[in-house]
Write a protein that holds these residues in place. Structure first.
Motif, mmCIF file in Angstrom:
data_model
loop_
_atom_site.group_PDB
_atom_site.id
_atom_site.type_symbol
_atom_site.label_atom_id
_atom_site.label_comp_id
_atom_site.label_asym_id
_atom_site.label_seq_id
_atom_site.Cartn_x
_atom_site.Cartn_y
_atom_site.Cartn_z
ATOM 1 N N THR A 250 0.872 -1.170 0.000
ATOM 2 C CA THR A 250 0.000 0.000 0.000
ATOM 3 C C THR A 250 0.908 1.218 0.000
ATOM 4 O OG1 THR A 250 -1.606 -1.201 1.323
ATOM 5 C CG2 THR A 250 -1.843 1.174 1.246
ATOM 6 N N LYS A 251 0.879 1.990 -1.085
ATOM 7 C CA LYS A 251 1.838 3.086 -1.218
ATOM 8 C C LYS A 251 1.755 4.089 -0.085
ATOM 9 C CE LYS A 251 -0.833 6.235 -4.129
ATOM 10 N NZ LYS A 251 -0.849 6.955 -5.377
ATOM 11 N N TRP A 252 0.581 4.251 0.497
ATOM 12 C CA TRP A 252 0.436 5.272 1.517
ATOM 13 C C TRP A 252 1.164 4.921 2.799
ATOM 14 C CZ3 TRP A 252 -0.483 9.556 -0.578
ATOM 15 C CH2 TRP A 252 -1.323 9.664 -1.681
ATOM 16 N N THR A 253 1.373 3.637 3.081
ATOM 17 C CA THR A 253 2.100 3.256 4.297
ATOM 18 C C THR A 253 3.501 3.851 4.281
ATOM 19 O OG1 THR A 253 0.832 1.216 4.556
ATOM 20 C CG2 THR A 253 2.968 1.303 5.660
ATOM 21 N N SER A 254 4.220 3.650 3.190
ATOM 22 C CA SER A 254 5.586 4.181 3.124
ATOM 23 C C SER A 254 5.571 5.705 3.120
ATOM 24 C CB SER A 254 6.341 3.652 1.906
ATOM 25 O OG SER A 254 5.756 4.097 0.707
ATOM 26 N N MET A 255 4.577 6.294 2.477
ATOM 27 C CA MET A 255 4.524 7.744 2.412
ATOM 28 C C MET A 255 4.190 8.365 3.776
ATOM 29 S SD MET A 255 2.921 8.285 -1.370
ATOM 30 C CE MET A 255 3.422 9.988 -1.529
ATOM 31 N N VAL A 256 3.330 7.708 4.556
ATOM 32 C CA VAL A 256 3.032 8.200 5.904
ATOM 33 C C VAL A 256 4.281 8.088 6.774
ATOM 34 C CG1 VAL A 256 1.713 7.721 8.018
ATOM 35 C CG2 VAL A 256 0.532 7.829 5.821
ATOM 36 N N LEU A 257 4.970 6.944 6.705
ATOM 37 C CA LEU A 257 6.214 6.792 7.468
ATOM 38 C C LEU A 257 7.213 7.885 7.096
ATOM 39 C CD1 LEU A 257 6.733 2.915 7.331
ATOM 40 C CD2 LEU A 257 6.237 4.276 9.373
ATOM 41 N N HIS A 258 7.413 8.092 5.794
ATOM 42 C CA HIS A 258 8.361 9.104 5.323
ATOM 43 C C HIS A 258 7.953 10.502 5.784
ATOM 44 C CE1 HIS A 258 11.017 11.388 2.716
ATOM 45 N NE2 HIS A 258 9.963 11.982 2.189
ATOM 46 N N THR A 259 6.682 10.825 5.636
ATOM 47 C CA THR A 259 6.198 12.160 5.990
ATOM 48 C C THR A 259 6.328 12.421 7.487
ATOM 49 O OG1 THR A 259 4.697 12.145 4.109
ATOM 50 C CG2 THR A 259 4.194 13.696 5.877
ATOM 51 N N LEU A 260 5.927 11.447 8.307
ATOM 52 C CA LEU A 260 6.075 11.628 9.756
ATOM 53 C C LEU A 260 7.537 11.835 10.124
ATOM 54 C CD1 LEU A 260 3.567 9.058 11.259
ATOM 55 C CD2 LEU A 260 3.591 11.525 11.655
ATOM 56 N N TYR A 261 8.415 11.031 9.538
ATOM 57 C CA TYR A 261 9.841 11.095 9.857
ATOM 58 C C TYR A 261 10.489 12.375 9.319
ATOM 59 C CZ TYR A 261 14.813 10.069 9.491
ATOM 60 O OH TYR A 261 16.180 10.138 9.559
ATOM 61 N N ALA A 262 10.288 12.651 8.031
ATOM 62 C CA ALA A 262 11.029 13.727 7.361
ATOM 63 C C ALA A 262 10.463 15.122 7.613
ATOM 64 C CB ALA A 262 11.076 13.452 5.849
ATOM 65 N N LEU A 263 9.158 15.228 7.827
ATOM 66 C CA LEU A 263 8.551 16.556 7.956
ATOM 67 C C LEU A 263 8.050 16.897 9.348
ATOM 68 C CD1 LEU A 263 6.386 16.765 4.699
ATOM 69 C CD2 LEU A 263 8.681 17.683 5.101
ATOM 70 N N HIS A 264 7.761 15.886 10.161
ATOM 71 C CA HIS A 264 7.035 16.173 11.394
ATOM 72 C C HIS A 264 7.669 15.578 12.656
ATOM 73 C CE1 HIS A 264 4.015 17.888 8.830
ATOM 74 N NE2 HIS A 264 3.860 16.751 8.192
ATOM 75 N N ASP A 265 8.947 15.280 12.622
ATOM 76 C CA ASP A 265 9.646 14.752 13.803
ATOM 77 C C ASP A 265 8.949 13.551 14.429
ATOM 78 O OD1 ASP A 265 11.830 16.490 13.747
ATOM 79 O OD2 ASP A 265 10.736 18.034 14.848
ATOM 80 N N GLY A 266 8.292 12.742 13.589
ATOM 81 C CA GLY A 266 7.720 11.490 14.072
ATOM 82 C C GLY A 266 6.318 11.561 14.629
ATOM 83 N N ARG A 267 5.689 12.747 14.661
ATOM 84 C CA ARG A 267 4.341 12.862 15.237
ATOM 85 C C ARG A 267 3.589 14.003 14.582
ATOM 86 N NH1 ARG A 267 1.749 10.720 19.191
ATOM 87 N NH2 ARG A 267 3.575 9.593 19.940
ATOM 88 N N ALA A 268 2.308 13.744 14.237
ATOM 89 C CA ALA A 268 1.485 14.797 13.631
ATOM 90 C C ALA A 268 0.006 14.452 13.759
ATOM 91 C CB ALA A 268 1.842 14.979 12.155
ATOM 92 N N ARG A 269 -0.812 15.478 13.666
ATOM 93 C CA ARG A 269 -2.267 15.295 13.638
ATOM 94 C C ARG A 269 -2.671 14.853 12.242
ATOM 95 N NH1 ARG A 269 -5.019 20.230 16.792
ATOM 96 N NH2 ARG A 269 -6.828 19.048 16.096
ATOM 97 N N ALA A 270 -3.830 14.208 12.149
ATOM 98 C CA ALA A 270 -4.317 13.684 10.869
ATOM 99 C C ALA A 270 -4.463 14.797 9.830
ATOM 100 C CB ALA A 270 -5.631 12.937 11.051
ATOM 101 N N GLY A 271 -4.967 15.948 10.237
ATOM 102 C CA GLY A 271 -5.138 17.058 9.299
ATOM 103 C C GLY A 271 -3.818 17.540 8.728
ATOM 104 N N VAL A 272 -2.800 17.579 9.566
ATOM 105 C CA VAL A 272 -1.464 17.986 9.117
ATOM 106 C C VAL A 272 -0.927 16.947 8.128
ATOM 107 C CG1 VAL A 272 0.921 18.344 9.886
ATOM 108 C CG2 VAL A 272 -0.978 19.311 11.194
ATOM 109 N N LEU A 273 -1.108 15.671 8.450
ATOM 110 C CA LEU A 273 -0.665 14.616 7.531
ATOM 111 C C LEU A 273 -1.419 14.715 6.207
ATOM 112 C CD1 LEU A 273 -0.334 11.515 9.860
ATOM 113 C CD2 LEU A 273 1.492 12.621 8.561
ATOM 114 N N HIS A 274 -2.718 14.961 6.280
ATOM 115 C CA HIS A 274 -3.524 15.060 5.052
ATOM 116 C C HIS A 274 -2.996 16.174 4.144
ATOM 117 C CE1 HIS A 274 -7.221 15.947 2.643
ATOM 118 N NE2 HIS A 274 -7.085 14.646 2.473
ATOM 119 N N ARG A 275 -2.661 17.313 4.728
ATOM 120 C CA ARG A 275 -2.117 18.424 3.927
ATOM 121 C C ARG A 275 -0.716 18.116 3.406
ATOM 122 N NH1 ARG A 275 -4.954 20.980 7.953
ATOM 123 N NH2 ARG A 275 -3.135 21.349 9.273
#
Length: 128
Positions: free
Chosen positions: A25-50
């Protein structure tokens, strides 16, 4: 599971297939990458969606739920009004960031190879 024989490397439940299944599922890797690279490992769903162009709210919710169930993420509810929820990488999730970042890095360094691929019928890649 340690491989006992060469045949074990080809079993349906072998480690390489289990790794690929996680990232099927492509989104699994993208969520992992986004949390790690952009949000220091933690974010709200709305922030992830944007931060993830192209994902629907429904798909994001489904992906976050699946990742939480598998132990990659933890869901934290804050005692505020209204309640706020965020998602963070677990220790296990952080271990899966490494192969994702390796693939993303390879992709950045080999964009020409990716560009040389002929688009599949299901690809979202734009021609030209």
């Amino acid at each position: 599971m340690m491989s006992g024989t060469p045949e074990d490397d080809w079993r349906e439940d072998c480690a390489p297939r289990r790794v690929i299944e996680i990232f099927a599922t492509k989104w699994t890797s993208m969520v992992l990458h986004t949390l790690y690279a952009l949000h220091d490992g933690r974010a709200r769903a709305g922030v992830l969606h944007r931060s993830l162009p192209g994902i629907s709210k429904k798909m994001l919710t489904q992906t976050l739920r699946e990742m939480e169930e598998s132990g990659l993420l933890e869901r934290r509810v804050h005692d505020t009004l209204p309640p706020s929820v965020d998602y963070g990488l677990t220790a296990l999730g952080s271990r899966f960031v490494e192969p994702v970042e390796m693939l993303y890095d390879w992709g950045r360094r080999n964009a020409d190879a990716l560009d040389a691929l002929k688009p599949r019928a299901t690809s979202r890649r734009r021609a030209g």
